[in-house]
Design a protein around this motif. Structure first.
Motif, PDB file in Angstrom:
ATOM      1  N   THR A   1     -61.645 -22.324 -51.779  1.00  0.00           N
ATOM      2  CA  THR A   1     -62.727 -22.794 -50.972  1.00  0.00           C
ATOM      3  C   THR A   1     -63.373 -21.756 -51.235  1.00  0.00           C
ATOM      4  O   THR A   1     -64.795 -22.245 -51.492  1.00  0.00           O
ATOM      5  CB  THR A   1     -62.417 -21.370 -49.342  1.00  0.00           C
TER       6      THR A   1
ATOM      7  N   ARG B   1     -49.324 -19.245 -49.163  1.00  0.00           N
ATOM      8  CA  ARG B   1     -49.825 -20.745 -48.946  1.00  0.00           C
ATOM      9  C   ARG B   1     -52.167 -20.260 -48.888  1.00  0.00           C
ATOM     10  O   ARG B   1     -52.699 -21.346 -49.576  1.00  0.00           O
ATOM     11  CB  ARG B   1     -49.712 -21.051 -48.124  1.00  0.00           C
ATOM     12  N   GLN B   2     -52.171 -19.050 -48.504  1.00  0.00           N
ATOM     13  CA  GLN B   2     -53.134 -18.944 -48.035  1.00  0.00           C
ATOM     14  C   GLN B   2     -54.152 -18.485 -49.075  1.00  0.00           C
ATOM     15  O   GLN B   2     -55.432 -18.875 -49.032  1.00  0.00           O
ATOM     16  CB  GLN B   2     -52.997 -17.467 -47.350  1.00  0.00           C
TER      17      GLN B   2
ATOM     18  N   GLN C   1     -53.804 -20.171 -51.440  1.00  0.00           N
ATOM     19  CA  GLN C   1     -54.039 -21.075 -52.724  1.00  0.00           C
ATOM     20  C   GLN C   1     -55.047 -21.541 -51.665  1.00  0.00           C
ATOM     21  O   GLN C   1     -56.706 -22.487 -52.221  1.00  0.00           O
ATOM     22  CB  GLN C   1     -52.893 -21.853 -52.280  1.00  0.00           C
ATOM     23  N   LYS C   2     -54.744 -21.627 -50.177  1.00  0.00           N
ATOM     24  CA  LYS C   2     -56.679 -22.277 -49.541  1.00  0.00           C
ATOM     25  C   LYS C   2     -57.344 -21.355 -49.558  1.00  0.00           C
ATOM     26  O   LYS C   2     -58.819 -21.955 -50.043  1.00  0.00           O
ATOM     27  CB  LYS C   2     -56.539 -22.310 -47.785  1.00  0.00           C
TER      28      LYS C   2
END
Lengths: 619, 635
Positions: B557, B549-550, B552-553
């Motif tokens: 960015t 999940r991190q 993907q974030k």
């Protein structure tokens, strides 16, 4: 059982600090221990040392004989004797000289050969001992010690110890004999001239070891510098795509030049140290020789000694020059043997944290019931931090337990505790009622098989890899295991089929293929308990599904434990444990856990939300 | 056929048991260790590296000659002192004093010459070693990536270390050989000068030694090499035991392995004992020959002295020379091996230095302006590593500034090659790749590299601190900028949790970090590079859902405000892209957003509905049938 291997790791590394810290006292006991190893071959040691003594005596008699020959020509000449007698005397001297030379050669050969043989036999024994030790030392040791350090210990340090008998002990005897007897002969012949001839000995005997010790210290420094350079080059070449992607060639050249210059400067220094000292030693030797010529010449003129004696003094000096210079090498051999030996013996003396108890029995597998009773574990390096705490569960034959949880929650630890890769620090694990610590490691590990996270493949054929745990297996079994693991079709497609070499220097396999291979070789073991430690992560879901259905039959008569972070891998388990910070925080079947709406449910949503949304979108 | 081989290999042993299907260690195929003793081509190439030190080497050779001369002259001085000062009843202080003065001068020259010779030779050899290594390393920075892909790092390292070292050894010994040759001829000349007859008689043993060594050398060398090879076999098995210890223990192979290793270790022991025999057998031979030579001098020389035909000092000088004259022969024959080894190494060094640099800047290459728009265009691009088998066939597409394009397709479809072309890792065979409107072949590689950041599938980190890794070669990136980048990709928190935060030294290749963390650091590194275009090869390895999940974030960015080309494997990434391009067998077959492609019911739709976690790991069978099966099987 809390063995902390941090100290061993430091002792086995080649850090300069540690090398320096090793004191002289430790060195002496190490040297003595190496000597004892050599003495395990008393016959060879005896021959080597005996030959050394004889060779030294023969060597020293040569200058005497030469001096005698010179004198024979002189005295006979002076006496104006019958030529026949003089020639007969010369012939006798020559024959003795020849015999002595041949004898010296033969004894030197015997000495060298047997000294080397003792070294090689000792090396062979140490190599086997190291191999066995490395195979038996537990996981916690291998976690703590860098594999590169271990490799240097068994390669370089072993060489250092092996060489010690020939370059250290035998040479010590030889040099003592040569210098001792030589000095005695010289001094007893003529005290003044003898002292003159030996005047270079103290200087060289002091300078040479000092130089060698300095060279050794700078050598270690240089190795460190070269190690940095190697790392720079290796990383650059291994990561060449990153270098190119960031257009960092110039940056990398700067790094290289910096490391390279540091090493080169040191290499230059070392040349300087070496050359200054060898030159100084040679000069001191020649000065002594010049003095012998001067004083000895004077003595010949004064008729105190004969020309032959002078000649034999000068020859003596050429013979003594080598051993005196070699004092440095001798000191070096002792220094090297003591540091290398310390590391080798540190390794050999380490006790495996996990080993058979004094009255370990064979594991008797009956129903095949696995129980965790209040099991806790903490790593020896960090005993305060419990990796898992009070874990309880029971699995009967045919059952599957699923274990899931965030990274670092202690999932893999559970896999490692069952076959005793580590020992529990609290509670107990039993198989059919027998504590795993009470049965022999061999029988336990035959009964418990773990498919590890990182599957190490051996550089050999695929069939050898699959049959690794059962090298006497027949082909049909290997192929069946391979079919179960969904590997068979892929293998048949390879040019050499099951004979294809894989591993470090073979065909490279993808992560998924490696994991499938790892599953196949574990299936060969026919264990009572089979643990999958996150070992299907790189296998796509479809293939994993097929592996699972192929194994249904196989799983019927054993306990299966599946550790995974992909829920689809373990949703079918009879019981699922959700682990967090080492504790079981939720447990139940998939349906129960989804219904209870806790962490498991949250993880499920995280993993499956994507697809659910998509189903809606695509419809 | 396979069964036959099987039967052969697993023959039943005498005790009725089959040998195990097992080996420890793998046999490394050793490289050719010795070449021809003299290879003009190698010498010519190496000369270039020696050229800068010509003056120094000339000085060294002069010093060697002087050194050798002093060694030759010392027995002569002693002879002079004896014959003119003390022998035969003469007693004269004059010649002795003269001799001692001459001796003093000789040893001073000897000292100076040895100092100069060894220092200069030693340092020049080190310099040449480092120069050759630098030339190779720098060349490897420019050679085509297809060469680097084909070549193992270990193999290159053995060029950069082992082969370069044997050239150094060669250089050192060749200067010393000059001294040996001169010494040998000097001794022969001195002996003949002192007395021709005695000289010839004594020297008669030399050819014998030469003959013996010529017979001995090839056999001894075979034994030495066998010993050397058995070392690497045994060590290889040991290394395997260390690296694979966890697998060994979990499959309980210790006993079998120990027996197998014992075989290898015993073979090693036997090989070394044989080699030791060969090495030592020369000792009595040389000593016997020395003894014969001394006996000749004593009998023949002694009789001549008796008969007045020879001065006693000459006899003493002869005895001195005999002690010395086997040394140069021994070291010369040793140097023969050094030369052969150096030639073999030299050929391998040249092979590296001659690897073609395929991608070069044009002489009038432009600098890609920093304010270019960030567009990427492929115009009818055809490319193949082997021109006969193109991996990209006539591919055309345009990526608009700021757009994110996901490139998908099965393994071997040409995705990675296409991305490599953007960065001009390779040159196209046909068509053109344009970045910011410029053909990449017209730009300097440096400026192109500065405007394209890359994140590779396998996050590669260097030894050094976290900070150094994020900054990498962006020397002007401030600590604040680095921290900002780390925050942006969500790496800040775990970095701060490391023992020394940003100053924590990472282990070898970032080994102390998890895959997900290394991934995030490589995102931060790309962010700091601050390029207009980002090329990203998404990791296929499965990462736990939390880290995933991190990442993907972070990805979102990093792609903000940049043109993004992503080789995508994850559904989330693919669906998040502005546009999806589907490649198959080197052709661009579909292009559009997720909905469009699903409606089109082409390859993308069928792959998608098969529900594979990644588009890369699709079994071959599935892929072939997926097209006929059609889409919608999941509806």
């Amino acid at each position: 059982m809390t063995t902390n291997y941090a100290a061993s790791a430091a002792a086995l590394s080649r850090s300069r600090a540690h090398v320096k810290a090793a004191g002289l006292g430790a060195g002496a006991s190490t040297i003595w221990r190496i000597t004892r190893l050599a003495l395990r071959h008393p016959f060879k040691v005896g021959i080597a040392l005996g030959s050394t003594v004889v060779a030294a005596i023969l060597q020293l008699s040569i200058p005497q004989l030469l001096g005698m020959a010179v004198d024979q020509t002189q005295t006979i000449l002076a006496a104006d004797n019958a030529a026949g007698v003089a020639e007969a005397a010369l012939l006798t001297t020559a024959l003795i000289l020849l015999a002595v030379s041949i004898g010296r050669g033969l004894f030197t050969m015997t000495q060298n050969y047997f000294a080397e043989a003792v070294g090689h036999h000792t090396g062979y024994e140490l190599r086997l001992a190291c191999y066995e030790k490395i195979q038996r030392l537990s996981f916690s040791f291998h976690d703590a010690v860098h594999s590169g350090d271990l490799i240097t210990v068994v390669m370089l340090d072993l060489e250092g110890v092996r060489m010690f008998f020939s370059t250290g002990l035998v040479r010590l005897v030889l040099l003592t004999m040569l210098i001792g007897i030589g000095a005695y002969l010289l001094l007893s012949t003529d005290m003044v001239l003898g002292l003159t001839a030996l005047s270079f000995v103290p200087f060289v005997a002091w300078r040479s070891p000092l130089t060698h010790l300095r060279l050794r210290a700078t050598w270690l420094d240089l190795q460190e510098k070269l190690g940095i350079l190697t790392k720079v080059m290796e990383e650059n070449l291994g990561g060449i795509r990153v270098v190119r992607a960031f257009a960092a060639q110039a940056f990398e050249m700067t790094k290289f030049d910096k490391a390279s210059r540091a090493a080169l400067a040191l290499a230059h220094d070392r040349v300087g140290i070496r050359v200054r000292n060898t030159s100084a030693m040679t000069l001191s030797f020649f000065i002594s020789m010049g003095l012998v010529l001067w004083i000895g010449g004077g003595k010949v003129l004064a008729d105190e000694i004969t020309v032959g004696t002078l000649a034999s003094f000068l020859t003596f000096m050429t013979i003594l020059q080598m051993p005196v210079r070699q004092l440095g090498m001798l000191v070096n051999a002792f220094a090297r043997a003591s540091t290398c030996g310390t590391r080798i013996f540190t390794l050999l003396d380490i006790d495996p944290a996990v080993k058979d108890g004094p009255d370990a029995k064979e594991l008797a597998v009956g129903d095949g019931t696995l129980r965790f009773d209040d099991v806790s574990f903490a790593y020896p390096a960090n005993p305060e931090l419990g990796v898992i705490r009070n874990v309880n569960f029971e699995a009967r034959r045919g059952q599957t337990i699923g274990i899931v949880g965030p990274p670092g929650s202690g999932k893999s630890t559970i896999a490692h505790l069952i076959p005793r890769f580590y020992d529990v620090t609290g509670g107990r694990i039993t198989l059919d009622g027998q504590d795993v610590r009470d049965v022999s490691l061999q029988s336990l590990r035959r009964a418990v098989a773990v498919v590890q996270q990182d599957s190490f493949l051996f550089t050999t054929s695929i069939e050898n890899n699959i049959a690794y745990g059962d090298p006497w297996a027949h082909n049909p079994r290997i192929e069946r295991a391979s079919e179960f693991a969904q590997l068979h079709n892929y293998v048949l497609g390879l040019p050499q089929g099951y004979g294809t070499v894989v591993g470090e220097r073979g065909v490279s396999l993808s992560g998924g293929q490696r994991q499938r291979m790892s599953i196949a070789r574990t299936l060969m073991l026919k264990p009572a308990v089979m643990v999958f430690d996150d070992s299907t992560a790189a296998i796509d879901a479809g293939t994993e599904q097929r592996i699972r259905s192929a194994m249904t039959e196989f799983a019927k008569d054993r306990v299966t434990i599946i550790i995974a972070h992909r829920l689809s891998s373990l949703m079918h388990a009879d019981e699922i444990l959700f682990l967090e910070n080492g504790e079981v925080v939720e447990r139940g079947t998939h349906t129960e856990l989804i219904e209870s709406g806790g962490r498991y449910k949250a993880l499920y949503d995280l993993q499956f939300r994507d697809e659910d949304q998509n189903d809606g979108g695509a419809a | 056929m396979a069964e036959e081989l099987e039967a052969e290999r697993h023959d039943v042993r005498e005790d009725g048991r089959r040998p195990p299907r097992a080996v420890v260690g793998s046999h490394r195929i050793e490289e050719e260790m010795f070449g021809r003793a003299f290879d003009g081509k190698v010498i010519r190439r190496i000369r270039v590296f020696v050229a800068p030190y010509r003056a120094k080497l000339a000085l060294a050779v002069a010093a060697v000659l002087l050194f050798t001369a002093t060694q030759l002259v010392i027995p002569l001085i002693i002879r002079y002192a004896i014959d003119n000062g003390m022998a035969g009843g003469v007693a004269d202080q004059g010649p002795l004093t003269l001799a001692v003065i001459a001796f003093a001068i000789a040893i001073l020259f000897n000292f100076a010459a040895s100092l100069v010779q060894e220092t200069v030779v030693g340092r020049v050899a080190e310099n040449v070693l480092f120069d050759i290594r630098r030339a190779m390393f720098s060349h490897l920075q420019r050679v085509s990536l297809s060469f680097m892909d084909k070549t193992e790092v270990g193999r290159l390292m053995s060029r950069l270390q082992g082969d370069v070292n044997s050239m150094q050894e060669f250089l050192e010994t060749s200067v010393i050989s000059v001294g040996d040759v001169v010494l040998l001829f000097g001794i022969v000349a001195a002996m003949l000068y002192l007395d021709v007859r005695l000289g010839l008689l004594t020297l008669a043993v030399l050819p014998v030694l030469f003959l013996v060594r010529i017979v001995w050398l090839p056999r001894a060398r075979a034994a030495f090499m066998a010993a050397h090879e058995s070392n690497s076999v045994a060590n290889g098995a040991l290394a395997e035991a260390i690296h694979g210890v966890r697998a060994v223990q979990s499959m309980d192979r210790q006993d079998v392995n120990f027996a197998l290793f014992d075989d290898k270790a015993s073979a090693n022991l036997r090989a070394h004992l044989t080699a030791a025999k060969y090495a030592q057998v020369m000792v009595p031979i040389v000593d016997t020959l020395t003894g014969i030579a001394m006996a000749i001098v004593v009998v023949v020389g002694g009789s001549m002295v008796l008969g007045g035909g020879l001065d006693v000092g000459v006899m003493v000088a002869f005895l001195f020379y005999i002690q010395r004259f086997f040394d140069p022969i021994r070291s010369l024959t040793m140097q023969y091996s050094v030369m052969q080894r150096a030639m073999a190494s030299g050929q391998r060094l040249i092979a590296v230095l001659d690897v073609e640099v395929a991608v070069k800047d044009k002489p009038d290459a432009l600098t890609l302006p920093a304010d270019m728009d960030g567009s990427v265009e492929f115009r009818n691009v055809t490319f193949g590593y082997d021109p006969k088998h193109p991996v990209l066939k006539n591919v055309s597409f345009t990526v608009r500034p700021g757009e994110t394009v996901a490139v998908v397709g099965p393994t071997g479809s040409g995705k990675s090659s296409a991305m490599a072309l953007v960065h001009r890792f390779y040159d196209v065979q046909d068509g053109a790749v344009l970045v910011g409107g410029h053909d990449v072949r017209d730009l300097t590689q440096q400026s192109l590299g500065e405007e394209i950041a890359m994140v590779l599938q396998e996050p590669f980190l260097f030894t050094g601190t976290v900070r150094e890794n994020i900054r990498y070669n962006k020397a002007d990136a401030t600590d604040d900028a680095i921290e900002e980048a780390a925050r942006a990709v969500g790496a800040h928190d775990f970095i701060m949790a490391l023992p020394q935060g940003y100053d924590t030294e990472l282990g070898e290749r970032g080994g102390s970090l998890s895959l997900g963390q290394r991934q995030l650091l490589s995102f931060a590194r790309a962010l700091v590079a601050d390029a207009k275009i980002l090329v990203l090869d998404e990791a296929t390895a499965s990462i736990d859902s939390y880290t995933e999940r991190q990442i993907q974030k972070a990805l979102a960015t990093v792609l903000e405000g940049r043109t993004g080309l992503v080789i995508a494997h994850r559904l989330a990434t693919i669906r998040g892209a502005d546009r999806i391009m589907v490649l198959r067998e080197g052709e661009l077959i579909e292009s559009g957003n997720h909905e469009e492609l699903m409606r089109a019911e082409g390859l993308y739709a069928s792959l998608y509905t098969l529900n594979f976690s990644s588009f890369d790991d699709i079994p071959e069978g599935h892929f072939a049938t997926s097209q006929s099966d059609g889409a919608g099987s999941r509806s």
